[in-house]
Design an enzyme around this catalytic site. Sequence first.
Site, PDB file in Angstrom:
ATOM      1  N   GLY A 250       0.817  -1.215   0.000  1.00  0.00           N
ATOM      2  CA  GLY A 250       0.000   0.000   0.000  1.00  0.00           C
ATOM      3  C   GLY A 250       0.844   1.255   0.000  1.00  0.00           C
ATOM      4  CG  ASP A 251       3.410   1.693   3.144  1.00  0.00           C
ATOM      5  OD1 ASP A 251       2.323   2.160   3.532  1.00  0.00           O
ATOM      6  OD2 ASP A 251       4.066   0.856   3.790  1.00  0.00           O
TER       7      ASP A 251
END
Length: 302
Positions: A250-251
């Site tokens: 997600g990052d």
Amino acid sequence: MIYTVTFNPSLDYILRLDHFTAGEINRVNYEQVLGGGKGINVSIVLKNLGHDSTALGFVAGFTGDEIKRQLGEFGVQNDFVQLEQGFSRINVKVKADKETEINGQGPDICEAKQEELFAKLDKLTAGDTLVLAGSIPKTLPDDIYQRIMAKLKDKDIRMVVDAEKNLLLNVLQYRPFLIKPNNHELGDMFGVKLTSHEEIINHAKKLQAKGAQNVLVSMAGDGAILLTADGISYKCPAPKGTLVNSVGAGDSMVAGFITGFMESGGDFERAFHMGVATGSASAFSENLATRPEVEELLKSIA
């Protein structure tokens, strides 16, 4: 310039073993120690994609020193607030039949050290991008995200927020440029389980009504959805590949979106595709995404 803030950085001790049995001796067949935390991951992936950033936040002790050393090896600049007591947390990630995580608490952060961080943030200027990401340690006030965004709201800074539930909901009044909940987090904010793209888009619109400009919703193996400030929605399935490590995916999507947005001169569709490709590239690798891996996956998306 791009800045990332990680309030509770960690050293992630990643273990792989065929089976894990509680209460017995378990022997691993793979181990790795990586500096982590959502903002730190964003900074590393940005560097892998060819863009500099400065990692901000708090570090302490021998683990904090190792986090800084690893960032230096990646070529990532940092300007952390150094704490005199305690040590940056250690998170244990056990990958066996099921994934198990044991996350440390992190050091105490006094008010004087919080002010040091605010002083660093005061130096940001118009046109800068600031990524606020991840959880906060128990010794920080619950409104730390709000306090930062309130201080910077008139500086024309592009604000990106990737945080859970109330941390995110409470800053929407400051009109962040981009927020990135996953589909489960989005549902949790409204006390519902989202089962269709239509439901995800409708609830993303509710976040826009509260102030968010652009909403990027990650859906793991189901891809992602982007709802832009002008009401356009984009959907993209995840590229095909084998899941190796979901930590940081997600990052990586956030870093990829920022990269695509900057490199395309503000093309949201290009930014979206770059985000999906970068998140997937990290998920398909032992480490965080590299530029060649992302470019290869982009061929199957754009």
